[in-house]
Write a protein that holds these residues in place. Structure first.
Motif, PDB file in Angstrom:
ATOM      1  N   UNK A  82      -4.496  14.935 -37.236  1.00 30.27           N
ATOM      2  CA  UNK A  82      -6.007  15.044 -37.271  1.00 30.27           C
ATOM      3  C   UNK A  82      -6.100  13.922 -38.006  1.00 30.27           C
ATOM      4  N   UNK A  83      -7.101  13.339 -37.474  1.00 33.16           N
ATOM      5  CA  UNK A  83      -7.255  11.983 -38.100  1.00 33.16           C
ATOM      6  C   UNK A  83      -7.685  11.652 -39.334  1.00 33.16           C
ATOM      7  N   UNK A  84      -8.010  10.628 -40.011  1.00 37.37           N
ATOM      8  CA  UNK A  84      -8.758  10.128 -41.014  1.00 37.37           C
ATOM      9  C   UNK A  84     -10.774   9.820 -40.164  1.00 37.37           C
ATOM     10  N   UNK A  85     -11.273  10.674 -40.913  1.00 38.02           N
ATOM     11  CA  UNK A  85     -12.540  10.896 -40.869  1.00 38.02           C
ATOM     12  C   UNK A  85     -12.695  11.432 -39.528  1.00 38.02           C
ATOM     13  N   UNK A  86     -11.995  11.611 -38.801  1.00 41.37           N
ATOM     14  CA  UNK A  86     -12.340  12.472 -36.711  1.00 41.37           C
ATOM     15  C   UNK A  86     -13.780  13.190 -36.798  1.00 41.37           C
ATOM     16  N   UNK A  87     -14.292  14.433 -38.145  1.00 42.34           N
ATOM     17  CA  UNK A  87     -14.710  14.964 -37.778  1.00 42.34           C
ATOM     18  C   UNK A  87     -16.186  14.336 -38.660  1.00 42.34           C
ATOM     19  N   UNK A  88     -15.897  13.180 -38.818  1.00 43.38           N
ATOM     20  CA  UNK A  88     -16.750  13.221 -40.236  1.00 43.38           C
ATOM     21  C   UNK A  88     -18.646  12.939 -39.862  1.00 43.38           C
ATOM     22  N   UNK A  89     -19.286  13.472 -40.212  1.00 42.64           N
ATOM     23  CA  UNK A  89     -20.878  13.790 -39.776  1.00 42.64           C
ATOM     24  C   UNK A  89     -20.763  14.307 -38.676  1.00 42.64           C
ATOM     25  N   UNK A  90     -20.139  15.790 -38.262  1.00 45.54           N
ATOM     26  CA  UNK A  90     -19.857  16.246 -37.472  1.00 45.54           C
ATOM     27  C   UNK A  90     -21.001  17.397 -38.194  1.00 45.54           C
ATOM     28  N   UNK A  91     -22.199  17.068 -37.690  1.00 45.36           N
ATOM     29  CA  UNK A  91     -23.273  18.136 -38.958  1.00 45.36           C
ATOM     30  C   UNK A  91     -24.310  19.803 -38.486  1.00 45.36           C
ATOM     31  N   UNK A  92     -22.807  19.964 -36.485  1.00 45.05           N
ATOM     32  CA  UNK A  92     -23.352  21.077 -36.175  1.00 45.05           C
ATOM     33  C   UNK A  92     -21.507  21.527 -36.317  1.00 45.05           C
TER      34      UNK A  92
END
Length: 135
Positions: free
Chosen positions: A76-86
């Motif tokens: 899972x890459x750096x920041x992969x889900x960053x900002x996934x507010x849902x």
């Protein structure tokens, strides 16, 4: 930004988009040309995946993720889900997955992360993995 889709042609390569690009964005899917040398994405997918299918590079921050999202990628890459507010709950199903820096940063709705199948002895660092997660 009002950008909802990121498209990649066969020669498009990105070194990094950075968290500031993804935060508060409306991106909900990736479209990748089937001849791409670097990336893969299924039709209307929220995931940008390495061409070998092993690494989750990015997850669309504005996608409506299912409960108990199961992740089977070996990286899972750096920041992969960053900002996934849902994103509310995640199950890491790959035993020896590598998880990048800030992978789940700014996931304001994340309340559950199941690592029961994950070999935590392989974790070397967790830099900013849950940075600014408010749940």
């Amino acid at each position: 930004t009002s950008l909802e889709t990121l498209s990649f042609n066969e020669n498009t390569f990105i070194a990094s988009l950075g968290n500031s690009f993804l935060l508060n964005s409306k991106i909900s899917k990736f479209v990748v040309n089937s001849s791409s040398k670097y990336y893969f994405s299924q039709e209307d997918s929220p995931y940008l995946i390495s061409s070998d299918g092993k690494k989750l590079i990015l997850a669309a921050p504005n996608y409506s993720y299912e409960e108990n999202l199961v992740i089977d990628f070996s990286e899972i890459g750096d920041g992969a889900f960053s900002g996934a507010t849902n994103l509310k709950s995640v199950v890491i199903n790959a035993k020896d997955a590598l998880i990048g820096k800030g992978a789940f940063s700014y996931c304001s709705s994340l309340t559950s992360l199941d690592l029961s199948s994950f070999n935590t002895s392989q974790v070397k660092k967790m830099d900013y993995m849950f940075h600014n997660c408010s749940s």
